[in-house]
Design an enzyme around this catalytic site. Structure first.
Site, mmCIF file in Angstrom:
data_model
loop_
_atom_site.group_PDB
_atom_site.id
_atom_site.type_symbol
_atom_site.label_atom_id
_atom_site.label_comp_id
_atom_site.label_asym_id
_atom_site.label_seq_id
_atom_site.Cartn_x
_atom_site.Cartn_y
_atom_site.Cartn_z
ATOM 1 N N GLU A 112 4.150 -4.906 7.842
ATOM 2 C CA GLU A 112 3.300 -3.860 8.424
ATOM 3 C C GLU A 112 3.625 -3.576 9.890
ATOM 4 O O GLU A 112 3.530 -2.417 10.329
ATOM 5 C CB GLU A 112 1.810 -4.240 8.283
ATOM 6 N N GLU A 133 0.042 -9.448 -0.525
ATOM 7 C CA GLU A 133 -1.386 -9.797 -0.361
ATOM 8 C C GLU A 133 -2.065 -9.958 -1.716
ATOM 9 O O GLU A 133 -2.933 -10.805 -1.897
ATOM 10 C CB GLU A 133 -2.076 -8.741 0.502
ATOM 11 N N ALA A 159 0.854 -1.189 0.000
ATOM 12 C CA ALA A 159 0.000 0.000 0.000
ATOM 13 C C ALA A 159 0.892 1.241 0.000
ATOM 14 O O ALA A 159 2.013 1.209 0.516
ATOM 15 C CB ALA A 159 -0.883 -0.006 1.237
ATOM 16 N N GLY A 206 0.797 -5.044 0.898
ATOM 17 C CA GLY A 206 -0.288 -5.238 -0.066
ATOM 18 C C GLY A 206 0.173 -5.916 -1.349
ATOM 19 O O GLY A 206 -0.638 -6.556 -2.034
#
Ligand code: CO8
Length: 260
Positions: A134, A114, A66, A111
């Site tokens: 994270e 992910e 992200a 992300g």
């Protein structure tokens, strides 16, 4: 546009193209990704896409996660909505009824990993580096990582990777099943094509029923999973491709599947 979609010879390719930020996922990019997946769904319905490859532009990175600069200073409800959006886009990828593969040739963090976890398969080149870092930011994964990682590699390994935030090298990733195979460096499209080819010889209907049986069964009890398997194997049995496959076997010829 930072998400490029092309469809050729029955394969869809989605490339993240924001190399200056290592293909980090802004909310704009997540929106573009969502639209690209919708186009892939339409292509699947038309029979023009039978497989999907994800890759990232540039030598260094598949996707660095992200966009951290966008996550800063947001009201908590916006952040909650942001996680919902990311999860929804990745769940849309996971629910496509064709095989997908993430070709990880560099970084796949947060992300980015992910996204790869939402694909049917992951392959990595030897210099790939992966992780869910994270916790180093005081966060936890929010786009499916805490759920898909333990389902893929087991609770203990997922706890280690998520709670340490450490980087997993390609060799370890292959050993623990985080990636399906280490591949030689090269054109990501050619890598994806070659990887998907053995699966795409089969009926898409059979592939989808098999994947659904595995994934749905993993989220329930053994008894319920066996019921799902009974139902889906009976559905598979009723397809024209099942008839063709069994006929081809007794006639000692190669089956000509039509995906229905
Ligand atoms: N977001 C924004 N920009 C990024 C990101 C990112 N995730 N990653 C890299 N960049 C940018 C850098 O800021 C840098 O920009 P600039 O050149 O303008 O300074 C450029 O990309 C190149 O990066 P580096 O110079 O750092 O390149 P290195 O090769 O030295 O390092 C790394 C590469 C190791 C990948 C390093 O950039 C890094 O650690 N990036 C962050 C990785 C990360 O922590 N990802 C997880 C993000 S959080 C997440 O994905 C989910 C959060 C949960 C959300 C739920 C609520 C919505």
């Amino acid at each position: 546009m930072s998400v490029e979609l092309s469809i050729e010879n029955g394969l869809a390719l989605i490339k993240l193209n924001r190399p200056k930020a290592l293909n980090a996922l802004s909310f704009t990019i997540l929106g573009e990704l969502d639209a690209a997946i919708d186009q892939v769904s339409q292509a699947i319905a038309k029979g023009t896409a039978r497989g999907l490859i994800f890759t990232g532009e540039g030598e260094k990175s598949f996707c660095a996660g992200a966009d951290i600069t966008e996550l800063m200073g947001r009201p908590v409800l916006h952040e909650h909505e942001g996680a919902r959006i990311g999860q929804a886009v990745f769940s849309k990828i996971a629910s496509l009824n064709i095989p997908s593969v993430a070709v990880i040739h560099g970084y796949a963090f947060g992300g980015g990993l992910e996204l790869a976890l939402a694909c049917t398969f992951r392959v990595a080149t030897a210099r790939a580096k992966m992780g869910l870092p994270e916790v180093k930011l005081g966060l936890i994964p929010g786009y499916g990582g805490t759920q898909r990682l333990p389902r893929l590699i087991g609770e203990g390994r997922a706890l280690d990777i998520i709670m340490s935030g450490r980087t997993v090298e390609a060799e370890e990733a292959e050993r623990i099943g985080l990636v399906n195979r280490i591949v030689a460096d090269g054109d990501p499209v050619a890598i994806g094509q070659e990887y998907l080819a053995p699966y795409l010889k089969h009926s898409l209907a059979a592939l989808d029923f098999a994947r659904q049986a595995i994934l749905r069964g993993m989220n329930t009890t053994l008894d319920e999973g066996l019921r799902i398997e009974r139902d889906l194997s009976t559905l598979a049995y009723q397809t024209a491709d099942a008839k063709e496959g069994m006929n081809a076997f007794v006639e000692k010829r190669t089956a000509q599947f039509k995906d229905h």
